[in-house]
Design an enzyme around this catalytic site. Structure first.
Site, PDB file in Angstrom:
ATOM      1  N   LEU A  33       0.817  -1.214   0.000  1.00 51.26           N
ATOM      2  CA  LEU A  33       0.000   0.000   0.000  1.00 51.26           C
ATOM      3  C   LEU A  33       0.854   1.270   0.000  1.00 51.26           C
ATOM      4  O   LEU A  33       1.893   1.335   0.647  1.00 51.26           O
ATOM      5  CB  LEU A  33      -0.916  -0.010   1.225  1.00 51.26           C
ATOM      6  CG  LEU A  33      -1.836  -1.238   1.311  1.00 51.26           C
ATOM      7  CD1 LEU A  33      -2.637  -1.207   2.615  1.00 51.26           C
ATOM      8  CD2 LEU A  33      -2.766  -1.303   0.106  1.00 51.26           C
ATOM      9  N   HIS A  34       0.365   2.268  -0.719  1.00 51.64           N
ATOM     10  CA  HIS A  34       1.044   3.565  -0.786  1.00 51.64           C
ATOM     11  C   HIS A  34       0.013   4.666  -0.550  1.00 51.64           C
ATOM     12  O   HIS A  34      -1.175   4.380  -0.283  1.00 51.64           O
ATOM     13  CB  HIS A  34       1.757   3.725  -2.128  1.00 51.64           C
ATOM     14  CG  HIS A  34       0.888   3.423  -3.316  1.00 51.64           C
ATOM     15  ND1 HIS A  34      -0.209   4.179  -3.634  1.00 51.64           N
ATOM     16  CD2 HIS A  34       0.947   2.427  -4.241  1.00 51.64           C
ATOM     17  CE1 HIS A  34      -0.778   3.687  -4.716  1.00 51.64           C
ATOM     18  NE2 HIS A  34      -0.108   2.613  -5.099  1.00 51.64           N
ATOM     19  N   GLY A  36      -1.600   6.495  -2.427  1.00 50.25           N
ATOM     20  CA  GLY A  36      -2.800   6.446  -3.272  1.00 50.25           C
ATOM     21  C   GLY A  36      -3.869   5.557  -2.635  1.00 50.25           C
ATOM     22  O   GLY A  36      -5.061   5.919  -2.613  1.00 50.25           O
ATOM     23  N   HIS A  37      -3.459   4.417  -2.090  1.00 49.85           N
ATOM     24  CA  HIS A  37      -4.415   3.547  -1.401  1.00 49.85           C
ATOM     25  C   HIS A  37      -4.947   4.235  -0.136  1.00 49.85           C
ATOM     26  O   HIS A  37      -6.136   4.133   0.182  1.00 49.85           O
ATOM     27  CB  HIS A  37      -3.735   2.237  -0.976  1.00 49.85           C
ATOM     28  CG  HIS A  37      -3.248   1.387  -2.103  1.00 49.85           C
ATOM     29  ND1 HIS A  37      -1.913   1.178  -2.345  1.00 49.85           N
ATOM     30  CD2 HIS A  37      -3.919   0.687  -3.059  1.00 49.85           C
ATOM     31  CE1 HIS A  37      -1.778   0.375  -3.386  1.00 49.85           C
ATOM     32  NE2 HIS A  37      -2.975   0.078  -3.852  1.00 49.85           N
ATOM     33  N   GLN A  61      -5.943 -12.195 -12.548  1.00 45.55           N
ATOM     34  CA  GLN A  61      -5.780 -11.015 -13.407  1.00 45.55           C
ATOM     35  C   GLN A  61      -4.363 -10.898 -13.975  1.00 45.55           C
ATOM     36  O   GLN A  61      -4.039  -9.925 -14.643  1.00 45.55           O
ATOM     37  CB  GLN A  61      -6.205  -9.746 -12.688  1.00 45.55           C
ATOM     38  CG  GLN A  61      -5.356  -9.303 -11.511  1.00 45.55           C
ATOM     39  CD  GLN A  61      -6.008  -8.167 -10.740  1.00 45.55           C
ATOM     40  OE1 GLN A  61      -6.953  -8.372  -9.983  1.00 45.55           O
ATOM     41  NE2 GLN A  61      -5.527  -6.949 -10.917  1.00 45.55           N
ATOM     42  N   GLN A 153      -9.883   0.314 -15.566  1.00 44.82           N
ATOM     43  CA  GLN A 153     -10.407  -0.635 -14.569  1.00 44.82           C
ATOM     44  C   GLN A 153     -11.645  -0.050 -13.886  1.00 44.82           C
ATOM     45  O   GLN A 153     -12.650  -0.745 -13.685  1.00 44.82           O
ATOM     46  CB  GLN A 153      -9.320  -0.929 -13.540  1.00 44.82           C
ATOM     47  CG  GLN A 153      -9.832  -1.668 -12.311  1.00 44.82           C
ATOM     48  CD  GLN A 153      -8.727  -2.064 -11.355  1.00 44.82           C
ATOM     49  OE1 GLN A 153      -8.041  -3.048 -11.588  1.00 44.82           O
ATOM     50  NE2 GLN A 153      -8.551  -1.326 -10.275  1.00 44.82           N
TER      51      GLN A 153
HETATM   52  O1  PAF Z   1      -6.471  -2.206  -8.612  1.00 41.72           O
HETATM   53  C1  PAF Z   1      -6.165  -3.234  -7.973  1.00 41.72           C
HETATM   54  O2  PAF Z   1      -5.378  -3.194  -7.028  1.00 41.72           O
HETATM   55  C2  PAF Z   1      -6.783  -4.556  -8.392  1.00 41.72           C
HETATM   56  O3  PAF Z   1      -6.919  -4.648  -9.760  1.00 41.72           O
HETATM   57  C3  PAF Z   1      -8.113  -4.855  -7.668  1.00 41.72           C
HETATM   58  C4  PAF Z   1      -9.193  -3.850  -8.033  1.00 41.72           C
HETATM   59  C5  PAF Z   1      -7.899  -4.835  -6.166  1.00 41.72           C
HETATM   60  C6  PAF Z   1      -8.616  -6.246  -8.075  1.00 41.72           C
HETATM   61  O4  PAF Z   1      -7.691  -7.229  -7.759  1.00 41.72           O
END
Ligand code: PAF
Length: 294
Positions: A33-34, A36-37, A61, A153
């Protein structure tokens, strides 16, 4: 903050909150996490009674040969950041708590997922849509928060919840940038010091497109050529795509008339082993992208 690992514990923790009618904000992440999160978590904190964050590096993914195995991980640091950001429940499941043995169902989003990253990573958005739908079903949030750095996304997830009638509001949160403009991303950790220096040219190329738009340029071809020329000039960079697209549908704009509804400049660039993506709304740039003259 409670940190949970099984779907059973997650359900048990959420049930009383739901019974009490408390609003729930969900921040799905892949960890490392940074700031932005943290911005997503802060938005969730101010808009909901309860904040749930998830840290799960979603294998579906990533295509074969991509960076699933090397994706940066830091469970302890992630837990600390979540606690500091006011998260109430942190779910960090192992893979078998998300995908049961024999999992065989995939959500395929069409249209918006077919362009840009959908072309270069053809299985990526099905993996994202599948895991996001699972997280929405498991948590049942009122709102879910996603960064605009991953603008496509975000639009894929908006299409998913609209098309499948998922009862949740999707909130897009502006990109957080380093002082030199580089969009924050967990993958920035892969950059060598030299690549890190070069990487700031990506946001400068987008900024030049914002300036060209502010000066009246509306021809998508001219805007794209300017963007491409600047990205091409970055030593060691290989362009995956540099496009001027519809800001919601993500389809490339063909003419100046198409740009009347707004335009998004979106890029993906390989620097060494790192693939970086970034984007900016040309007609409504975020503050760091505002033209010095505009
Ligand atoms: O953006 C992300 O970190 C990922 O694509 C997500 C939305 C958590 C799905 O795994």
């Amino acid at each position: 903050m409670r940190t949970l690992h099984t779907r059973h514990d997650l359900r048990e923790a959420l049930a009383p909150l739901r019974r009490e009618g408390r609003s729930i904000g969900l921040v799905p992440t892949m960890g490392y996490l940074h700031a932005g999160h943290v911005r997503l978590m802060e938005r969730a904190r101010t808009g909901n009674d309860v904040v749930v964050a998830t840290v799960f590096v979603n294998p579906t993914q990533f295509a074969a040969g991509e960076d699933l195995d090397t994706y940066p991980r830091d469970a302890e640091g992630d837990a600390r950041r979540c606690r500091e950001a006011g998260v109430d429940l942190l779910w960090m499941p192992p893979v078998d708590q998300v995908y049961r043995d024999g999992h065989a169902t995939t959500v395929a989003v069409g249209g918006v997922a077919d362009h840009l990253c959908g072309r270069s990573r053809p299985t990526h958005f099905a993996g994202v849509a599948t895991v996001v739908l699972k997280l929405l079903n498991l948590v049942g949030p009122d709102r879910a928060y996603f960064g605009q750095k991953d603008r496509q996304q975000l639009q894929v997830i908006r299409a998913l919840v609209a098309d499948l009638d998922v009862p949740v509001s999707i909130v897009g949160v502006p990109t957080v940038r380093e002082g030199d403009g580089l969009a924050l991303s967990s993958r920035n950790a892969y950059l060598t010091p030299n690549e890190r220096r070069e990487a700031s040219a990506i946001s400068r190329a987008l900024r030049a497109a914002v300036d060209a738009w502010a000066a009246g340029e509306r021809d998508p071809g001219a805007l794209r050529d300017g963007l491409t020329a600047r990205l091409d000039a970055i030593p060691g960079a290989r362009i995956d795509y540099a496009e001027i697209v519809h800001p919601e549908h993500m389809s490339p704009l063909g003419s100046a008339a198409d740009a009347a509804a707004g335009a998004l400049a979106a890029v993906a660039v390989h620097l060494g082993r790192t693939r970086l993506i970034d984007n900016v709304r040309l007609d409504e740039p975020d503050t760091p992208f505002l033209s010095a003259t505009g």
